[in-house]
Enzyme design. Sequence first.
Site, PDB file in Angstrom:
ATOM      1  N   CYS A   1       0.827  -1.207   0.000  1.00  0.00           N
ATOM      2  CA  CYS A   1       0.000   0.000   0.000  1.00  0.00           C
ATOM      3  C   CYS A   1       0.861   1.258   0.000  1.00  0.00           C
ATOM      4  O   CYS A   1       0.504   2.269  -0.610  1.00  0.00           O
ATOM      5  CB  CYS A   1      -0.962  -0.020   1.177  1.00  0.00           C
ATOM      6  SG  CYS A   1      -2.139  -1.394   1.070  1.00  0.00           S
ATOM      7  N   THR A   2       2.002   1.197   0.659  1.00  0.00           N
ATOM      8  CA  THR A   2       2.932   2.326   0.638  1.00  0.00           C
ATOM      9  C   THR A   2       3.491   2.519  -0.761  1.00  0.00           C
ATOM     10  O   THR A   2       3.564   3.645  -1.262  1.00  0.00           O
ATOM     11  CB  THR A   2       4.057   2.115   1.670  1.00  0.00           C
ATOM     12  OG1 THR A   2       3.473   2.063   2.977  1.00  0.00           O
ATOM     13  CG2 THR A   2       5.079   3.234   1.610  1.00  0.00           C
TER      14      THR A   2
END
Length: 157
Positions: free
Chosen positions: A47-48
């Site tokens: 997600c980062t």
Amino acid sequence: MTQRLEPGTAAPDFTLLDQDGASVRLADLRGQKTVLYFYPAAMTPGCTTQACDFRDSISSLQGAGYRVIGISRDEPAKLAAFRERDGLTFTLLSDPDHSVHSAYGAWGEKMNYGKVVEGVIRSTFVLDEAGDISLAQYNVKATGHVARLRKILGIDA
């Protein structure tokens, strides 16, 4: 089976809190093209990567008339920390009960390490100025997704 949204349909309405605790409504987004992307959890590796790809492409996306909004089940305080930690310059919305995820077909059964589990289906939607879906992508990969999206939207890399 989770119902999937198709281009040409009206985007499901919502009101969610952003990273600062302010309410954001779908109606507030009308008048500008919007990229809504659903991701599993703030501050996780995939997600980062995806959020930083959007951050790094924000100038070209905005230059082409798009605003970017990420939606996860994280609480606003965690979203604020994620935004601060990674220098994210776009809005993050909190959907803790995953009702908006469900309305967009971004919640349901998926394969995770060879097992069927229920959870967030990483998905991206492009909304037109009227709030209708012009592109719906399900089961996208965190890595390389933004570059593929930019290509589909005709935005130079």
